[in-house]
Design a protein around this motif. Structure first.
Motif, short mmCIF file in Angstrom:
data_model
loop_
_atom_site.label_atom_id
_atom_site.label_comp_id
_atom_site.label_asym_id
_atom_site.label_seq_id
_atom_site.Cartn_x
_atom_site.Cartn_y
_atom_site.Cartn_z
N HIS A 126 0.88 -1.16 -0.27
CA HIS A 126 -0.39 -0.28 -0.24
C HIS A 126 0.45 1.15 -0.66
CE1 HIS A 126 0.67 1.16 4.34
NE2 HIS A 126 0.77 -0.31 4.45
N ASP A 135 -5.28 4.30 1.87
CA ASP A 135 -4.59 3.81 1.78
C ASP A 135 -4.29 2.81 1.59
OD1 ASP A 135 -3.23 6.24 1.53
OD2 ASP A 135 -1.74 6.17 2.95
N HIS A 136 -4.94 1.40 3.10
CA HIS A 136 -4.68 -0.01 3.11
C HIS A 136 -6.41 -0.23 2.63
CE1 HIS A 136 -1.80 1.35 6.14
NE2 HIS A 136 -2.27 -0.11 6.47
N ALA A 140 -4.86 -0.27 -2.36
CA ALA A 140 -3.65 -2.20 -1.42
C ALA A 140 -3.70 -2.53 -2.73
CB ALA A 140 -4.48 -2.64 -0.75
#
Length: 156
Positions: A126, A135-136, A140
């Motif tokens: 990420h 972001d996660h 990903a």
């Protein structure tokens, strides 16, 4: 010239359905009224400060993970910073893991190497932009199988 299909989508002059997956799922695309083409809000990749890759493992793959970590420490030594070897889930990660941190400029080399050498282990990758949840969840990439993250850990 597009014509409407009986199912409500659009067909090209060749009879192909040109309705987007978003439209078929009931999510209308934003339209720029000046030219009627679909538009998407975009983010500039320059907001990526760094990348993380998390190598996942469990008790049965611990030695494989340790061996891969040793090879990474040698072969990617100038490109990555290795994190701790966690033999328990940490943060949003549902598996045991260790982290590799690297600069955006190293992304092609590090991710290409991992794609070819992850030795059957699952790797979660990420960006780090300052928005951990996005972001996660939305940025990903997975090598191997994907896993369900504990995203609640990012909002606590």
């Amino acid at each position: 010239m597009a014509a409407h299909s009986p199912a409500g989508g659009s067909e090209s002059q060749h009879g192909l359905d040109t309705t987007s997956g978003c439209e078929r799922a009931g999510f209308p695309l934003k339209m720029d009224t000046t030219d009627e083409r679909p538009r998407m809000d975009t983010l500039n990749p320059s907001i990526i400060e760094s990348w993380h890759a998390h190598v996942y493992f469990d008790a049965s793959s611990r030695e494989t993970a340790r061996a891969l970590r040793d090879i990474i420490a040698t072969e990617l030594a100038t490109r990555v910073e290795l994190g701790r070897f966690h033999e328990r889930p940490v943060g949003p990660h549902p598996m045991w893991s260790y982290q590799l941190a690297f600069a955006p400029a190293s992304f092609p080399d590090v991710v290409s190497w991992l794609a070819l050498n992850h030795d059957g282990l699952d790797v979660f990758i990420h960006p780090n932009t300052g928005d951990e949840l996005r972001d996660h969840r939305d940025g990903a990439l997975w090598l191997g199988r994907s896993h369900v993250l504990n995203l609640a850990a990012l909002t606590e």
